[in-house]
Design an enzyme around this catalytic site. Sequence first.
Site, mmCIF file in Angstrom:
data_model
loop_
_atom_site.group_PDB
_atom_site.id
_atom_site.type_symbol
_atom_site.label_atom_id
_atom_site.label_comp_id
_atom_site.label_asym_id
_atom_site.label_seq_id
_atom_site.Cartn_x
_atom_site.Cartn_y
_atom_site.Cartn_z
ATOM 1 N N CYS A 276 33.455 4.352 -17.350
ATOM 2 C CA CYS A 276 33.721 4.683 -15.914
ATOM 3 C C CYS A 276 33.014 4.086 -14.796
ATOM 4 C CB CYS A 276 33.900 6.087 -15.687
ATOM 5 S SG CYS A 276 35.105 6.895 -16.810
ATOM 6 N N GLU B 37 38.263 -0.224 -17.310
ATOM 7 C CA GLU B 37 38.341 -0.073 -18.735
ATOM 8 C C GLU B 37 39.754 -0.221 -19.119
ATOM 9 O OE1 GLU B 37 36.703 3.871 -19.102
ATOM 10 O OE2 GLU B 37 37.960 3.839 -20.686
ATOM 11 N N HIS C 204 30.502 10.296 -9.512
ATOM 12 C CA HIS C 204 31.781 10.202 -10.679
ATOM 13 C C HIS C 204 32.423 11.647 -11.027
ATOM 14 C CE1 HIS C 204 34.514 8.786 -13.795
ATOM 15 N NE2 HIS C 204 33.755 9.503 -14.676
#
Lengths: 350, 129, 382
Positions: A112, A80, A234
């Site tokens: 993400c 990103e 994550h």
Amino acid sequence: MVGIVGYGAYIPKYRIKTSSIAEQWGNDATTIEQGLMLKEKSVPNIDEDTITISVQAAKYALKRSGIDPQKIGAVYIGSESHPYAVKPSGTVLIDALGIGPDVHVADFEFACKAGTEAMFVAYSHVKSGNMDYALGIGADTSQGAPSDALEYSASAGGAAFIFGKENVLANVLFTHSYTTDTADFWRREYMHYPRHGGRFTGEPAYFKHILGCGKALLEKSGLKPSDFAYAVFHMPNGKFPLKAGTTLGFTKNQIQAGLVVTAMGNTYSGSSPTGLTAILDIIKPGEKVFMVSFGSGAGSDGFIFEATEKISEVQDLAPKTWDQLNGKRFYLDYGKYLAYRGKILFNDIV
Amino acid sequence: MANSQRYTREIPHRYRLEAQKFKSGFVSLSRRYVDPETGEQEYEKIILKGTGTILTYTVIYVSADAFSKQTPFVIAIIETDEGARLTAQVVDCEPEEVRIGARVELVFRKIINEGHSGIINYGYKAVLI
Amino acid sequence: MREVAVIGIGISKFGELWDQSIRDIFAEAALSAMKNANIKKIDALYVGSMSSGLYTMQEHLSSLMTDYIGQRGAAGFRIESACASGGSAMRLAYLEVASGMSDIVLAGGVEKMWDVDDGSAILATASDQEYEAYHGVTFPGLYAMMAKLYMHRYGLTREELAQIPVISHKHAVNNPNAQYPFEITVDTVLKSSLVADPLRLMDCSPITDGAACVILCPLEMAKDFTDKPVKVKAVGAATGTIALHDHKDIIRLDAVRLAAERAYKASGLSPQDIDFVEVHDCFSIAQILVAEELGFFSFGEGGKALAEGQGTYGGKIVINPSGGLKAKGHPVGATGIAQIVEAVIQLRGEAGKRQVNNAKFGMTQNMGGSGGSCVVHILEAL
């Protein structure tokens, strides 16, 4: 079977301590360090961006794979923080590494999750027989607004994975993806920093998708958490992945090896991918990894990997993830950090 | 600053260290048509491995405006293991760590942004090994 | 080939000339040179300028300058060889007279450097744009890399290097044309700000607006214009690699050595015959390297010899009686001609307090880039 034939991680050498940021905004460093389980985060050098990080990670992946770059049929970089709004990151990378020009290139963005997205598509290309090798990368020089909670975690780094059919290091046994429209975190065009829904990013976003994807992946595979040596999720901070993992039935021990966030921060698209490289650095043949990413917006990609005999031969061929995190590093004060991150308004150069 | 036309044609040497090896053994990273010593025009294309040695260096405190946010920065003349000479920044170190004779490896980095709206210039820099 | 003499000299103010444009500065020097030579008309003009385009957005100086010095119709040429532009213009003007093509030729140089904010980027165009400047190297940076290696190899100390600008400033005190006609100390040098390690601000020549012009004619005609013609005894020019990293030995200036060899050969003279030399000391280290290449000192010994005073009055040879680029100023395209002007002043015996006694042969050495081009002239008092 199709799997990872080469992997590499790259983490810049610069750091800022949680306490340096807390001091700037009058916050209590200890509370934040404990609450987020973050001591420091990586910062890109002034000459590093998503492209240069991707190139270095991919160089290490090529080294471990031993393959001719010309054989790579597709390159996807998920991030990103692509340096250009319009003009691909991947084109710079292929010309730097001697890949192509007969190659399919695309930049991915999905908060993400863009990194695992790139891995997912690269893997699918090889599995479908479209090509022999494909490269998927997750890398970011993550943005967080000054004084926002994200400023403590948004960090820099990335990981690259080459997928192929021969000399596989870790086979992909199963994949699963889980996606809904959930506006928990976003950045509009021309805006410098992302915005987020505060606590809304937790239960309705991160946990809903990680757990949704994780449960479906376990079910699909017929495996139990205890069948895995490692699990990686994550890592927006140190607490979320531990909570999500234990909810799914994994132990803290299984998660610890890939919990790079405590020393690196959240590298957004590079977060769970660098967690995976940290595990691949130490995994033994036959051991399995459970991986679920999360990207706001929102969705999760899940993978189950199983290491082959070949993995032991390549682990030492390029710098390991934890060695980069614990190795030589330079600490920036908050002012320098702002300059390095381009958060100071400069005059244009004509 | 480069413009995008000039920038694009320099990509082979700047991104992936494409060099020329002439019959005499002379290796040039800059694109040439003749061996400047022998006049020989035949050469083979090689890719430099990217490792080399610092012949001399400086720390730049006053730079052109485009580089002023990077000062102080180290610039060195490096001889690669193949014998090619080049000028490049040495990064990810304190200036005091740099020495004549130090071993370096070339990495891919951003050189400058051309202002807020221009192209981003990439190329080789060196790190100490 | 005909023998050639300098019959007139002119030099503008050197400094930050906020009220004068590039044409104003050049006209000041050119008209003064023509007056000095007692001439009204020239056949041709050669003007050296490194980068009038980047500094002032003005190219086509051949047309501009001939018009603005009242010489419309004369043949005109703008010559560029980085900081050796002036010396190169001199050589070509000399050839035009020597060949018999023209009788009265103006050789000039000009640079207007204070019309821009980012001069470093312009000067860096004299290096290899794609392989040096691209990476952020500056000219102080290139010479700093030479200084670093010279000090490493020959043990020259930072204090010894600081003596070079101290001596230059001492010379400039007696030069009314100098940009900085005042003395400095070793301490001034060592405490000045770092520009490119090990070079500090006081090791570097300044940024200067300025112009210089000389008038050439055949030696046989010279007495018609002046009682004190100065003969252009010989010229030697050569090139070297544009990139410093391509020098065979990074601290050897092949172009300077070759140009000097050619000038010595053409004149039949040797270093011992030269009474003074104006060298291209764009940086303190440059004076040392050049003095060695010109044959005044052995390689590796120039630094210590100059620090001991071998390059000033009473030493082995007087280097830069004008104060040199460091103290007199360095308007890059004009420097090569300004050196000729100083040599003529000395050989005419008009140098006042900075006069080199009984000066018979004077040398000028003008250099482009990090040694990529060089022009050496030897002038003779008649």
